[in-house]
Design an enzyme around this catalytic site. Sequence first.
Site, PDB file in Angstrom:
ATOM      1  N   LYS A  79      41.931  34.156 -60.693  1.00 37.78           N
ATOM      2  CA  LYS A  79      40.976  34.133 -59.573  1.00 37.78           C
ATOM      3  C   LYS A  79      39.574  33.890 -60.121  1.00 37.78           C
ATOM      4  CE  LYS A  79      40.939  34.908 -55.053  1.00 37.78           C
ATOM      5  NZ  LYS A  79      41.965  34.588 -54.068  1.00 37.78           N
ATOM      6  N   GLY A 179      40.186  39.462 -36.817  1.00 38.94           N
ATOM      7  CA  GLY A 179      39.662  38.319 -37.574  1.00 38.94           C
ATOM      8  C   GLY A 179      40.275  37.026 -37.074  1.00 38.94           C
ATOM      9  N   GLY A 181      39.378  33.772 -37.884  1.00 42.22           N
ATOM     10  CA  GLY A 181      38.901  32.623 -38.659  1.00 42.22           C
ATOM     11  C   GLY A 181      40.003  31.585 -38.766  1.00 42.22           C
ATOM     12  N   VAL A 183      42.868  31.383 -40.527  1.00 40.80           N
ATOM     13  CA  VAL A 183      44.257  31.838 -40.386  1.00 40.80           C
ATOM     14  C   VAL A 183      44.468  32.483 -39.015  1.00 40.80           C
ATOM     15  CG1 VAL A 183      46.092  33.241 -41.374  1.00 40.80           C
ATOM     16  CG2 VAL A 183      44.362  32.287 -42.873  1.00 40.80           C
TER      17      VAL A 183
END
Length: 353
Positions: A79, A179, A181, A183
């Site tokens: 990451k 949420g 967004g 997805v």
Amino acid sequence: MVNSDSLLHPPERIVLLDDRESGLEGAIVVHSTILGPAAGGCRYWSYGSEEDLLEDAYRLATGMAFKNAMAGLPLGGGKAVLRRRSGQGDRKAIFAAFGEAVEKLGGRYVTAEDVGTTVDDMQEVAKRTGHVAGLPALSGRPGGDPSPWTARGVFLSMKVVAEGRLSKPLRDCVVSVQGLGSVGSHLSRMLTDEGAHLVVADVDRERVVAVARMTGAKAVPVEEVLSADVDVFAPRALGSVLSVRTIPHLRAKVVCGAANNQLASVEDGALLADRGILYAPDYVVNAGGIINVAAEYLGWERADAAALVEATGSRLERVLEAARAQDCSTDTAADRLAQSIIFEAATAVGRSA
Ligand code: NAI
């Protein structure tokens, strides 16, 4: 969130990024390359201390190693976490410098989009390195925005938990989505097409209005979504949403969502199990995006990537079965399975895991 035992293993490599000229600041953590190049997105976020940033990078890299192993990908985990300063800064310069840092790792780390980064950013990275995915898809090939693939994997997982745990089809369930967004909006549409009832919340009012209009969902304030009276709670915002503070307020019988690192601490998986709430481990159900990213990088056919996403539900079933057999929480069962995949691969090539 991954089991604390795994966090005791040092990552293979940590590269600190600090380039005054471009404004690039952050870290790349290569957790392991036993299964293949360490793949995981690049997060661009405002962090407090350097310790916070490194801890996030380390947890996310470990999570990617487990996610990739669990998804059956020939990839290790890594990451990148970049610090976002107030004001935009020179975004192009930051991502160009980041591309150079990725290139220096010679293919040990493969980057892609994550929270705070965009396809445009990855195109800037691609000018400096080939070890990047999340670029616009070529016709008929995997690639581009991974969110629909992530949403698909979560949707299939919800079907498994609805039928297995709630003993009813998903179309008869009420699902709360925190949420809306990339997805969250795709998933809301999939759930609506299936006939499920939605309760939605987002800090961005415009997104709430758009999704409510598209799906007929009931909008609730962000502070109420977690305690809404629903069958399934789907976290799709940021991490650490399930904690000793929030779990007592949950009314859903199942948690199944795309957000990474949903458990604030490793004890929270057991806390959910104690409350009789089934937790579908985040990295098991949200692997659709990395499968798309991997397919793009590895040059797979779209159909092969799609087949791996379609198998998300059966991978989740395997984890739930292991948790039952071992009488442990589902997150622990998932970590053990992922670790055993990495361990077996390491043993086969004579390396330590
Ligand atoms: P996004 O940034 O497009 O959407 C996140 C949404 O959450 C935004 O609409 C934001 O306004 C909202 N939000 C932020 N804080 C909130 C709060 N406290 N309450 C309610 N809403 C809040 O991110 P995206 O791409 O949809 O990802 C969502 C989560 O899924 C992230 O944790 C990400 O790491 C994870 N994920 C995403 C993948 C992908 O393919 N995009 C793949 C795997 C995991």
